[in-house]
Design an enzyme around this catalytic site. Structure first.
Site, PDB file in Angstrom:
ATOM      1  CB  CYS A 209      25.947  41.844  41.600  1.00 37.23           C
ATOM      2  SG  CYS A 209      27.219  41.027  40.655  1.00 37.23           S
TER       3      CYS A 209
ATOM      4  NE  ARG B  28      25.176  47.678  43.643  1.00 37.36           N
ATOM      5  CZ  ARG B  28      26.174  48.311  44.240  1.00 37.36           C
ATOM      6  NH1 ARG B  28      26.056  49.579  44.527  1.00 37.36           N
ATOM      7  NH2 ARG B  28      27.289  47.684  44.540  1.00 37.36           N
TER       8      ARG B  28
ATOM      9  CD1 TRP C 168      27.459  44.689  34.139  1.00 37.07           C
ATOM     10  CD2 TRP C 168      29.327  44.723  35.356  1.00 37.07           C
ATOM     11  NE1 TRP C 168      28.409  45.368  33.424  1.00 37.07           N
ATOM     12  CE2 TRP C 168      29.558  45.415  34.135  1.00 37.07           C
ATOM     13  CE3 TRP C 168      30.372  44.648  36.260  1.00 37.07           C
ATOM     14  CZ2 TRP C 168      30.780  45.991  33.822  1.00 37.07           C
ATOM     15  CZ3 TRP C 168      31.586  45.218  35.957  1.00 37.07           C
ATOM     16  CH2 TRP C 168      31.782  45.889  34.745  1.00 37.07           C
TER      17      TRP C 168
ATOM     18  CG  ASN D 296      27.223  42.221  45.090  1.00 45.27           C
ATOM     19  OD1 ASN D 296      26.614  41.491  44.333  1.00 45.27           O
ATOM     20  ND2 ASN D 296      26.724  43.336  45.597  1.00 45.27           N
ATOM     21  N   GLY D 297      31.386  40.737  44.271  1.00 46.60           N
ATOM     22  CA  GLY D 297      32.836  40.748  44.488  1.00 46.60           C
ATOM     23  C   GLY D 297      33.500  39.655  43.679  1.00 46.60           C
TER      24      GLY D 297
ATOM     25  CD  GLU E 265      32.272  63.996  32.703  1.00 48.16           C
ATOM     26  OE1 GLU E 265      33.278  63.282  32.741  1.00 48.16           O
ATOM     27  OE2 GLU E 265      31.161  63.622  33.110  1.00 48.16           O
TER      28      GLU E 265
ATOM     29  CE  LYS F 255      28.912  61.300  31.547  1.00 50.04           C
ATOM     30  NZ  LYS F 255      29.848  61.484  32.607  1.00 50.04           N
TER      31      LYS F 255
ATOM     32  CD  GLU G 238      29.472  57.292  30.718  1.00 51.19           C
ATOM     33  OE1 GLU G 238      29.760  56.243  31.314  1.00 51.19           O
ATOM     34  OE2 GLU G 238      29.516  58.404  31.269  1.00 51.19           O
TER      35      GLU G 238
ATOM     36  CG  HIS H 216      51.166  68.336  18.680  1.00 56.05           C
ATOM     37  ND1 HIS H 216      52.376  68.732  18.162  1.00 56.05           N
ATOM     38  CD2 HIS H 216      50.772  69.334  19.513  1.00 56.05           C
ATOM     39  CE1 HIS H 216      52.703  69.911  18.676  1.00 56.05           C
ATOM     40  NE2 HIS H 216      51.736  70.296  19.492  1.00 56.05           N
TER      41      HIS H 216
ATOM     42  CE  LYS I 131      26.035  56.295  39.237  1.00 57.58           C
ATOM     43  NZ  LYS I 131      26.462  57.356  38.300  1.00 57.58           N
TER      44      LYS I 131
HETATM   45  C1  AGP Z   1      30.890  58.192  34.444  1.00 60.35           C
HETATM   46  O1  AGP Z   1      29.887  58.630  33.614  1.00 60.35           O
HETATM   47  C2  AGP Z   1      31.231  56.792  34.347  1.00 60.35           C
HETATM   48  N1  AGP Z   1      30.111  55.943  34.330  1.00 60.35           N
HETATM   49  C3  AGP Z   1      32.450  56.295  35.099  1.00 60.35           C
HETATM   50  O2  AGP Z   1      33.533  56.786  34.391  1.00 60.35           O
HETATM   51  C4  AGP Z   1      32.620  56.661  36.597  1.00 60.35           C
HETATM   52  O3  AGP Z   1      32.817  58.038  36.747  1.00 60.35           O
HETATM   53  C5  AGP Z   1      33.822  55.874  37.175  1.00 60.35           C
HETATM   54  O4  AGP Z   1      33.553  54.514  37.090  1.00 60.35           O
HETATM   55  C6  AGP Z   1      34.151  56.259  38.602  1.00 60.35           C
HETATM   56  O5  AGP Z   1      33.094  56.022  39.455  1.00 60.35           O
HETATM   57  P1  AGP Z   1      33.068  56.600  40.935  1.00 60.35           P
HETATM   58  O6  AGP Z   1      33.043  58.083  40.830  1.00 60.35           O
HETATM   59  O7  AGP Z   1      31.844  56.029  41.548  1.00 60.35           O
HETATM   60  O8  AGP Z   1      34.330  56.129  41.598  1.00 60.35           O
END
Ligand code: AGP
Length: 608
Positions: A2, A27, A74, A100-101, A481, A485, A488, A504, A603
Site C-alpha cells: 500500500c 503501489r 492493495w 502497510n504490512g 520475460e 510481460k 501481466e 516434450h 508494483k
Molecule cells: C515484473 O514485471 C513483475 N511486475 C514482477 O514479476 C516483479 O519483477 C517481481 O514482483 C519482483 O519485484 P522486485 O524486482 O521489486 O523484487
C-alpha cells in the site's frame, strides 16, 4: 502493499496528502482514505477505487487541518471495501492509523481486544493496531504506540495521529519501508520518497523497530523501548520530473524509452577511462570475501528472477563458479544448504519484495554472505545486505518491470567483470567486452526507433488467446520475460520455454492460431533454434522471430522478423527483450488494458 503519506506542518494538510498519495497509487489502488485533524475534530473519508474517487468524495472538505494521514490500499486481509479501506480508528474515533504490512497475530489480538469491549468495524488485520493503541493510551501517543507494538507480530509501516495528543504525527516501522521527510515548517511520512519530493529532498530512512515522533518543529527517533536513536539525514538524488510520465501515454512506455539512458547510468563511474578496470563502491570492503566465494545462489522473484537466470549463465561461463537460481518464495521455506564460501545474490528492483527479503534473511541466518542488486536506494534489501550494487535506473513506476530488467543484466555483467578482477581471471578482462557493453545503449535506441513494425505485429496478433515464447541459451530467460510481460499487462495466456523443450509437450498446442515468438539471434545455438522454428512451421504455427540485422535467411522461414543489432551472446538479452517489451505494451494498449496498473498486480509485492 500500500502507500502511506503523513503530514504535520504549517500548511494545509489535505493538498499535501492528496498530491502525495496520487504519486503512490501504483503501489496499490483498490481503495483509499484520509484522516485529518480539522477544526479540533478527527475527520475521515474513505472510498473504493482510485484516488480520484476519494477526491470526489472529499469534495473540498477538511480544508483547515494541518495534520493528517492518507493511504492507498492493495487488499490482503478483507475485500476492497470502504469499511476495509484505511485509515482505521479506535472505538472513540480519536485515534487514526494507516498501515502497510501484515499483522500476523491479529486474530489473537482481535479476540483479546473484543473481550475487553472493543468494537471492530472492518475485516482487516490493521484495525487491531488502532484499538491496541487505544487500550494503552494515557495521554501520550508515542508511549501508547510503543506499548502496543511490543504485542504485535508481523510487519508494519505505520502512521498514527490522535485527537487527544494533537500536535504529533507518529511513524513506526518493522519490515515495511517508511521514510521521514524534513520540510520547511513541517514533517512528512511516506512509504515511498516519490510522494514528498515536491516538498523536500531531505529524508531520514527509518530502520526496523524504530519509532519517529514528529511535531511541526522537530523529529525524535527511538526504538520500541524508548531508547533514543540518532539518525542521519540523506539527500534524495531523484527529481520529481523523473517520477512523472514526461509526455508518454504510460509510465511503462516512458520507462521502455528510458533504457538507453538507464543503461548508461548503470555503467556510469564504474569503468576506469581507457582501461578495463571495474569499480563497484558497494563491494569494496568485501573484496576479500568475494575472492573466496565457491558457490553462488541467486534468489529473486518475477522479472528479477529472469535476470538472475541470465546471471547464472554469465557467471558460470566466465568465472566457473557454480550458480543456482532460486525462487525466493521457495528458498525461504526449504532447508537451503549454505556451506562456507556460499554467497547469496539477491536481485530486486524495489528492494522491498517480501519473499526476496525473507530469503535473504534466511540465508544470512545460515551464514551466507549477501550481495544485493537493487534499484531503490534505502530499500530494506539494500540496507540489510552485506554489500551491494545499485542499478541507478531511476524510479520504475509501471507495474511491468522493463528498464530495471535491462539494467539488472548490465549490472550482472559488470559484477562478472568485477569478480573476474578480484579472482585474478585475467582472460575475462578484455576491453573488447567492455566496449560491447558501451555500445549497448545506442543499439537499444536503434531498436526503439523501429517501433512501427512492432505495432503492425501487435495489430495482427493482438486478438490471440495464447502466445508461446521460445529461446535457448541466454535467450531462454528472454523468452520467459517476454511471456511474463505479455501476460501481466494484456491478460493473454503466454508461456516461455526453452525452445528444445517444446517437443516434450507444448508442441501439442501448435496450430494456425498459435503465435510463437522465437528469439533467434545469431549466437552459438542459432542453428538449433532454426530446427525448432521448422518444427512449428510444419505444424501451421505463426512464427515471429527476433533476429540479427545481418541475418538474410530467416525472413524466408518465418512470418515476421523483428531485427535487432548484433552483439556478444552474453549481452544479447538486453537487445532481444526490447521488441518483446514493446510488443506486450502495444498489444495491451490495443486491448484497452490499463498498462500501468494491471488488474490484480501491484508494483512491489511486500506481502507473502
Ligand atoms: C515484473 O514485471 C513483475 N511486475 C514482477 O514479476 C516483479 O519483477 C517481481 O514482483 C519482483 O519485484 P522486485 O524486482 O521489486 O523484487
Amino acid at each position: 502493499m500500500c502507500g502511506i503519506v503523513g503530514y504535520i506542518g504549517e500548511n494545509k494538510a489535505r493538498p499535501v496528502l492528496m498530491n502525495g498519495i496520487r504519486r503512490l497509487e501504483y503501489r496499490g489502488y483498490d481503495s483509499a482514505g484520509i484522516s485529518i485533524i480539522n477544526d479540533n475534530k478527527m475527520v475521515s473519508e474513505r472510498s473504493v477505487g482510485f484516488v480520484d474517487e476519494l477526491e470526489k468524495k472529499l469534495n473540498g472538505k477538511f480544508d483547515k487541518g494541518t495534520l493528517g494521514i492518507v493511504h492507498t490500499r492493495w487488499a490482503t486481509h478483507g475485500a476492497p471495501t470502504v469499511e476495509n479501506a484505511h485509515p482505521h480508528c479506535d472505538c472513540t474515533g480519536n485515534i487514526s492509523i494507516v498501515h502497510n504490512g501484515i499483522i500476523e497475530n491479529y486474530n489473537y489480538l482481535k479476540a483479546k481486544l473484543e473481550k475487553e469491549g472493543h468494537i471492530f468495524k472492518s475485516e482487516t488485520d490493521s484495525e487491531v493496531i488502532a484499538h491496541l493503541i487505544e487500550s494503552y493510551f494515557e495521554g501520550e501517543l508515542e508511549d501508547a504506540v510503543r506499548r502496543a507494538l511490543r504485542e504485535v507480530d508481523g510487519a508494519y509501516g505505520l502512521a498514527i495521529i490522535s485527537l487527544d495528543d494533537p500536535g504529533k504525527l507518529i511513524a513506526a516501522r518493522r519490515g515495511s519501508p517508511l521514510i521521514v521527510g524534513i520540510g520547511k515548517g513541517g514533517h512528512f511520512i511516506t512509504s515511498d520518497v516519490a510522494a514528498i519530493l515536491e516538498y523536500t529532498k531531505e529524508v531520514v530512512y527509518l530502520d526496523d523497530n524504530e519509532i519517529a515522533v514528529l511535531t511541526r518543529e522537530k523529529m525524535e527517533t527511538t526504538d520500541i523501548d524508548n531508547v533514543q536513536i540518532s539518525k542521519s539525514i540523506d539527500a534524495v538524488q531523484w527529481n520529481l520530473d523523473k517520477t512523472e510520465k514526461g509526455g508518454y501515454e504510460h509510465f511503462m512506455l516512458k520507462e521502455i524509452y528510458e533504457q538507453p539512458q538507464s543503461l548508461r547510468d548503470a555503467m556510469l563511474g564504474r569503468f576506469e577511462k581507457d582501461s578495463n578496470l571495474v569499480h563497484l563502491g558497494g563491494l569494496k570492503e568485501k573484496e576479500d570475501v568475494l575472492r573466496d566465494v565457491r558457490r553462488i545462489i541467486i534468489a529473486a522473484c518475477g522479472t528479477s528472477w529472469n535476470a538472475g537466470l541470465i546471471g547464472e549463465y554469465m557467471i558460470e561461463e566466465h568465472l566457473e563458479i557454480p550458480v543456482e537460481v532460486e525462487y525466493a518464495s521457495e528458498f525461504r521455506y526449504r532447508n537451503p544448504i549454505i556451506e562456507e564460501g556460499t554467497m547469496v545474490l539477491v536481485i530486486s528492483q524495489s528492494g522491498e519484495t517480501a519473499d526476496t527479503l525473507a530469503a535473504m534473511q534466511e540465508a544470512k541466518k545460515k551464514g551466507a554472505v549477501i550481495l544485493s542488486i537493487c534499484n531503490v536506494v534505502g530499500s530494506s534489501i539494500a540496507r540489510e545486505s552485506d554489500c551491494g550494487i545499485f542499478l541507478h535506473a531511476g524510479p520504475e513506476i509501471g507495474v511491468a518491470s522493463t528498464k530495471a530488467f535491462t539494467s539488472q543484466i548490465a549490472v550482472l555483467f559488470i559484477l562478472t567483470f568485477f569478480l573476474a578482477r578480484v579472482r585474478g581471471k585475467k582472460e575475462v578482462l578484455s576491453s573488447d567486452l567492455i566496449n560491447k557493453l558501451r555500445e549497448i545503449p545506442g543499439q537499444v535506441q536503434q531498436i526503439l526507433d523501429k517501433k512501427d513494425q512492432i505495432i503492425k505485429i501487435a495489430q495482427l496478433y493482438g486478438d490471440s488467446n495464447n502466445f508461446l515464447y521460445l529461446g535457448r541459451g541466454y535467450n531462454y530467460p528472454v523468452a520467459l520475460e517476454g511471456a511474463l510481460k505479455l501476460k501481466e499487462i494484456s491478460y493473454i495466456h503466454a508461456e516461455g520455454y526453452p525452445a528444445a523443450e517444446m517437443k516434450h509437450g507444448p508442441i501439442a498446442l501448435i496450430d494456425k492460431n498459435m503465435p510463437v515468438v522465437f528469439i533467434a539471434t545469431t549466437d552459438r545455438v542459432y542453428a538449433k533454434v532454426l530446427n525448432n522454428i521448422e518444427e512449428v512451421r510444419t505444424r501451421g504455427g505463426k512464427v515471429i522471430a527476433i533476429a540479427n540485422e545481418q541475418n538474410n535467411e530467416i525472413s524466408e522461414m518465418v512470418d515476421h522478423v523483428l531485427y535487432v543489432p548484433e552483439t556478444i551472446d552474453v549481452l544479447t538479452p538486453i537487445l532481444s527483450v526490447i521488441p518483446l517489451q514493446l510488443l506486450a505494451y502495444h498489444i495491451a494498449v490495443m486491448r484497452g488494458c490499463d498498462v500501468d496498473k494491471p488488474r490484480n498486480l501491484a508494483k512491489s509485492v511486500t506481502v507473502e
